[in-house]
Design a protein around this motif. Structure first.
Motif, PDB file in Angstrom:
ATOM      1  N   ILE A  76       2.496   1.595  -3.491  1.00  0.00           N
ATOM      2  CA  ILE A  76       1.527   2.038  -4.515  1.00  0.00           C
ATOM      3  C   ILE A  76       1.188   3.524  -4.333  1.00  0.00           C
ATOM      4  CG2 ILE A  76      -0.910   1.766  -5.186  1.00  0.00           C
ATOM      5  CD1 ILE A  76      -0.472  -1.269  -5.083  1.00  0.00           C
ATOM      6  N   GLU A  77       1.132   3.933  -3.082  1.00  0.00           N
ATOM      7  CA  GLU A  77       0.822   5.344  -2.825  1.00  0.00           C
ATOM      8  C   GLU A  77       1.946   6.260  -3.338  1.00  0.00           C
ATOM      9  OE1 GLU A  77      -1.161   5.988   0.891  1.00  0.00           O
ATOM     10  OE2 GLU A  77      -0.160   7.946   1.052  1.00  0.00           O
ATOM     11  N   VAL A  78       3.188   5.861  -3.080  1.00  0.00           N
ATOM     12  CA  VAL A  78       4.314   6.669  -3.570  1.00  0.00           C
ATOM     13  C   VAL A  78       4.287   6.712  -5.098  1.00  0.00           C
ATOM     14  CG1 VAL A  78       6.833   6.870  -3.690  1.00  0.00           C
ATOM     15  CG2 VAL A  78       5.748   6.129  -1.562  1.00  0.00           C
ATOM     16  N   THR A  97      -0.630   4.384 -11.568  1.00  0.00           N
ATOM     17  CA  THR A  97      -1.614   3.786 -10.667  1.00  0.00           C
ATOM     18  C   THR A  97      -1.625   2.267 -10.817  1.00  0.00           C
ATOM     19  OG1 THR A  97      -2.924   5.726 -11.114  1.00  0.00           O
ATOM     20  CG2 THR A  97      -4.038   3.955  -9.948  1.00  0.00           C
ATOM     21  N   LYS A 107       1.822   6.510  -7.039  1.00  0.00           N
ATOM     22  CA  LYS A 107       0.727   7.369  -7.502  1.00  0.00           C
ATOM     23  C   LYS A 107       1.059   8.849  -7.261  1.00  0.00           C
ATOM     24  CE  LYS A 107      -4.263   7.784  -7.066  1.00  0.00           C
ATOM     25  NZ  LYS A 107      -4.790   8.538  -5.944  1.00  0.00           N
ATOM     26  N   ASN A 108       1.489   9.154  -6.055  1.00  0.00           N
ATOM     27  CA  ASN A 108       1.721  10.561  -5.707  1.00  0.00           C
ATOM     28  C   ASN A 108       2.947  11.153  -6.392  1.00  0.00           C
ATOM     29  OD1 ASN A 108      -0.477  10.372  -4.096  1.00  0.00           O
ATOM     30  ND2 ASN A 108       0.681  10.087  -2.183  1.00  0.00           N
ATOM     31  N   ASP A 109       4.029  10.369  -6.454  1.00  0.00           N
ATOM     32  CA  ASP A 109       5.283  10.935  -6.956  1.00  0.00           C
ATOM     33  C   ASP A 109       5.529  10.646  -8.436  1.00  0.00           C
ATOM     34  OD1 ASP A 109       5.481  11.568  -4.352  1.00  0.00           O
ATOM     35  OD2 ASP A 109       7.308  10.436  -3.927  1.00  0.00           O
ATOM     36  N   LYS A 131       0.847  -1.206   0.000  1.00  0.00           N
ATOM     37  CA  LYS A 131       0.000   0.000   0.000  1.00  0.00           C
ATOM     38  C   LYS A 131       0.878   1.249   0.000  1.00  0.00           C
ATOM     39  CE  LYS A 131      -4.306  -1.760   1.843  1.00  0.00           C
ATOM     40  NZ  LYS A 131      -5.042  -2.099   3.055  1.00  0.00           N
ATOM     41  N   ALA A 132       1.937   1.188   0.813  1.00  0.00           N
ATOM     42  CA  ALA A 132       2.850   2.343   0.863  1.00  0.00           C
ATOM     43  C   ALA A 132       3.535   2.532  -0.486  1.00  0.00           C
ATOM     44  CB  ALA A 132       3.886   2.134   1.977  1.00  0.00           C
ATOM     45  N   GLU A 146      -3.398  -1.338  -8.944  1.00  0.00           N
ATOM     46  CA  GLU A 146      -4.357  -1.842  -7.963  1.00  0.00           C
ATOM     47  C   GLU A 146      -3.806  -3.129  -7.363  1.00  0.00           C
ATOM     48  OE1 GLU A 146      -9.014  -2.835  -7.944  1.00  0.00           O
ATOM     49  OE2 GLU A 146      -8.292  -1.181  -9.191  1.00  0.00           O
TER      50      GLU A 146
END
Ligand code: FAD
Length: 612
Positions: free
Chosen positions: A448-450, A458, A452-454, A445-446, A460
C-alpha cells in the motif's frame, strides 16, 4: 462466478488485459492470506501458483496451530504471547478449521530433557496466562506416572515421571489456504493455480512491473503487468529473486526438510496429541497425533538442497522417526511396512534472522542461578502484580548456557522476513502457518505504501482480524453448536450423522452449499454420497483440477483414509475426466501422476515393492 475452471479462464483473460495493483507469486498460506487482504481492501489483485494451491509447504506441516509451549523452555514469553493471541484471531476468522485439542506432554528422567515436572508446570501456568485460559476448562493440569499410563497404556513406563496437559489446536493447513483463496476470489481477486512465473518484468526505470508466466495446463506463455510484485514463494523465495535479472540476489533461505509418517491407530493408539523429547538428547521434540482412524508422527529437521517441488522421505528419515517413536511406545514396535502414508515438507527458514527469532531457536537454556529470579517474577506475573514486559525484562537479562550450535538446523530461526529489493520486488518469507495473517499485514502495508508513494493511489487495509475466510461465517464462541446444526442439514438430505458432521467440519458455513448438491448430482458408483458431493464441490467451487488436489488437499483421503483410498481412485478419476472432458491420454497421464504420488506416500520404494 464461482471458483471453477470457467472462472480460471476469465481470470487469465483479466490477467492478460489489466494492470494489477499487486501480483502475488505463490499460493501457499502466505500468498493466500495476503491475497485475501489485498482483494478485500479493493486492490486489483492477481495471484499465480505454479502447482495446486497449498501444494508447497502449506499442505505438509504438522497440521497444528500450536502455541509453542516448547518456546517457554527458553522462557521466550513474547513469542508465546504473540502466538497464542494470534491463534485466537485465526480461530475467530476460520472457526471451522483450527480446533482445540489439548496436548499431553510426558516427562522422562533422562539426559537432555526439555522440561522437569516442575519447570513444565511453571511453563504451562505461564502459557495459560498468556493464552487467557487460566481457570477455564482448557486450563493445564499434571498427571502422575500412573495416570499417564492409564490414559496411554502404550507409553514406555521406564523413567516416566508424569505428564502435563495443556491447550493446543489442530489445524487443516491446506484447507486454510483454499478458504483464504476462495474468499480472495469471491472479492474479485484473480487466483490462478498451475501458472508458473518464469521471469520478472521491469519498466523503463528498472522497477519490477509484473511477471512472465507459463500456463502449465496449456503451455501458453504471457505477461502480467502489475504496479507491485510480491514474492511469497516460501522455500522458493531465492529462486524468484535470482530469476530477477535486475538483482544480484544473495540467497537468504536455508530450507530444512520435515517428515511425517502415518500408521493405523490399531498399531499406535494415542488418545490425544502427544509431544515429547526424542530421547536422543538432540534437543528435538516430536509430535504423535491422532487423526481420523490413524496416528501420525513427526517430524525430522534436516538441511535440504534437492528438488523443492519434490521433497521425499528417505530411509534415514524413517529410521530416525521409528527409533524415536518405538522408544516411547515399545509395544507398538512399528516397522517400515506398518507405515500407510507419509509426507515431507520444507520449512521456509531464513538463515540469518536472529533479531526476529520466532521460536527461541537461537536462545539458550537458562543457567540454574537465574532460574529462581525467573520463577519469582513469573509468580508475580500470575498474580497480576507485574506485567508481561517486566517478565520479558527479567528474561532479557538472565544468564544463559550455550547448547545449540549454529550448525544445527533446529537452531535456525523460524522468524519471518519482509524485504524490498532495489527494483521494488517485495519478498515475504519464513514464519509459521500460525503467523500467516500477520505476515500478510506486513506485506500489505509495504504494498500500500508503494502504491501511494509511486502511483498516487490510496487504499486502506481492511481489519483482517475480523474478516472471515470462506466457510468461516460461524460464531467462534459456538462452533460446536453451529457445526451440529449445519450437520443436521446434511442428515435431513440423507447423509449419515457421521458423514454430515465430517462435511460440516470440513466446509464450515459453506456446508449447506455442499449438501444442496445432494439434490443435483447422482451418486457416483464406487463413491459414498458424501464423497460424491465433496468431489463435485471441489470441482465446482474449489478449483480442484487434478485427482491429487481433491484427494490430498481439498480432503485428506490420501493421508488419513488409506484403507478406502484404493477403492475410490478409479471413480474419482473417471468423474473428473467426465467433468473436465479429458481425452484418454490426459486421463492416463492423471492416473500415472496420482499413482506415482500414492506410491511415494506409501513409501513403496523403501518397502522394496516400487515396481509393483
Ligand atoms: P509455501 O506453502 O511453500 O508456498 C509457496 C508457494 O509458491 C508454493 O506453493 C510454490 O508452488 C509456489 N511457487 C514457487 N515458485 C513459483 C513460481 N515460479 N511461480 C508460481 N508459484 C511458485 N507451521 C505451523 O504454524 N504449525 C505447524 O504445525 C507447522 N508444522 C510444520 C511442519 C513441517 C515439517 C514444515 C515443513 C513446516 C511446518 N510449519 C508449521 C510451517 C508452515 O508450514 C510454513 O511456514 C508455511 O506453510 C509456509 O507457507 P508459504 O506460503 O510461505 O510457503
Amino acid at each position: 462466478m464461482v471458483f471453477s475452471i470457467e472462472r480460471r479462464k476469465q481470470d487469465i483473460k483479466a490477467l492478460k488485459e489489466e494492470t494489477l495493483d499487486v501480483l502475488i507469486i505463490g499460493g501457499g498460506i502466505t500468498g493466500a492470506g495476503t491475497a485475501l487482504q489485498a482483494s478485500a481492501s479493493g486492490l486489483k489483485t492477481g495471484l499465480v501458483e505454479m502447482q495446486d494451491f497449498a501444494e508447497g509447504t502449506s499442505s505438509r506441516s504438522t497440521k497444528l496451530v500450536h502455541g509453542g509451549l516448547r518456546y517457554l523452555k527458553n522462557f521466550d514469553v513474547e513469542v508465546v504471547a504473540d502466538t497464542v493471541q494470534e491463534r485466537a484471531v485465526v480461530q475467530g476468522i476460520a472457526p471451522h478449521i483450527p480446533k482445540a485439542d489439548p496436548m499431553i506432554l510426558p516427562i522422562y528422567d533422562e539426559p537432555g530433557s526439555t522440561f522437569s515436572m516442575f519447570s513444565l508446570k511453571v511453563a504451562m501456568d505461564l502459557y495459560d496466562q498468556l493464552a487467557n485460559v487460566t481457570g477455564t476448562k482448557y486450563a493445564n493440569y499434571t498427571l502422575t506416572k500412573e495416570e499417564v499410563l492409564k490414559r496411554v497404556p502404550q507409553l514406555k513406563s521406564d523413567g516416566l515421571l508424569g505428564a502435563g496437559v495443556y491447550l493446543d489446536y489442530r489445524n487443516n493447513d491446506a484447507r486454510l489456504v483454499i478458504e483464504n483463496i476462495k474468499r480472495a476470489a469471491a472479492d474479485g481477486g484473480h487466483m490462478v493455480s498451475r501458472m508458473k512465473v518464469v521471469g520478472i518484468l521491469h519498466d523503463e526505470n528498472n522497477k519490477a512491473s509484473g511477471a512472465t508466466v507459463e500456463d502449465l495446463l496449456t503451455g501458453e506463455t504471457f505477461d502480467i503487468k502489475a504496479r507491485v510484485v510480491l514474492n511469497s514463494t516460501g522455500p522458493w523465495s531465492d529462486t524468484i529473486r535470482q530469476m530477477d535479472d535486475k538483482l544480484d540476489a544473495v540467497p537468504q533461505m536455508r530450507p530444512t526438510k520435515g517428515v511425517h509418517l502415518v500408521v493405523d491407530r490399531e498399531k499406535l493408539h494415542v488418545p490425544q496429541p502427544t509431544y515429547f523429547d526424542t530421547g536422543k538428547n538432540d534437543g528435538r521434540m516430536v509430535f504423535v497425533i491422532p487423526r481420523e482412524e490413524k496416528t501420525y508422527f513427526g517430524t525430522t529437521d534436516t538441511d535440504y538442497t534437492g528438488d523443492f517441488a519434490h521433497p521425499t522421505v528417505t530411509q534415514e528419515d524413517v529410521d530416525y522417526l521409528l527409533e524415536v517413536v518405538n522408544n516411547r511406545y515399545p509395544s507398538a514396535d512399528i516397522k517400515l511396512d506398518d507405515i500407510e502414508s507419509s509426507w515431507a515438507g520444507l520449512r521456509p527458514l531464513i538463515s540469518s534472522n536472529g533479531g526476529s527469532d520466532y521460536n527461541g531457536g537461537n536462545s539458550k537454556p537458562i543457567k540454574d542461578e537465574s532460574f529462581d529470579k525467573v520463577i519469582s517474577t513469573i509468580e508475580q506475573f500470575q498474580k497480576g502484580e507485574v506485567d508481561r514486559y517486566t517478565v520479558e525484562d527479567v528474561l532479557k537479562n538472565i544468564e544463559t548456557g550455550n547448547s545449540e550450535s549454529e550448525d544445527n538446523p533446529s537452531a535456525v530461526s523460524r522468524g519471518s522476513a519482509l524485504d524490498i529489493d532495489e527494483d521494488g520486488l517485495i519478498t515475504v518469507a519464513g514464519g509459521k502457518l500460525t503467523d500467516y495473517r500477520k505476515m500478510a499485514i506486513g506485506a500489505m502495508k509495504a504494498v500500500i505504501e508503494v502504491l501511494k508513494n509511486d502511483f498516487n493511489v490510496t487504499y486502506e487495509l481492511i481489519d483482517s482480524a475480523n474478516y472471515p475466510v470462506s466457510g468461516g461465517e460461524i460464531n467462534p464462541q459456538e462452533v460446536d453448536e453451529e457445526t451440529d446444526k449445519l450437520a443436521q442439514l446434511g442428515v435431513e438430505k440423507g447423509l449419515s450423522e457421521s458423514e454430515a458432521t465430517y462435511l460440516a467440519h470440513l466446509y464450515g458455513s459453506n456446508a449447506p452449499k455442499v449438501f444442496a448438491l445432494i439434490e443435483e448430482v447422482e451418486q457416483i458408483e464406487g463413491l459414498t454420497l458424501a464423497d460424491t458431493v465433496s468431489l463435485r464441490y471441489a470441482m465446482d467451487e474449489e478449483m480442484a483440477l487434478a485427482p491429487a488436489d481433491f484427494l490430498i488437499r481439498r480432503t485428506n483421503h490420501m493421508l488419513f483414509m488409506r484403507d478406502t483410498l484404493d477403492g475410490i481412485i478409479e471413480p474419482v478419476i473417471a468423474e473428473m475426466a467426465r467433468y473436465y472432458g479429458w481425452t484418454d491420454e490426459a486421463k492416463a497421464a492423471h492416473t500415472v501422476k496420482l499413482n506415482t504420488a500414492i506410491a511415494e506416500s506409501d513409501l513403496k520404494k523403501l518397502k522394496g515393492d516400487g515396481n509393483r
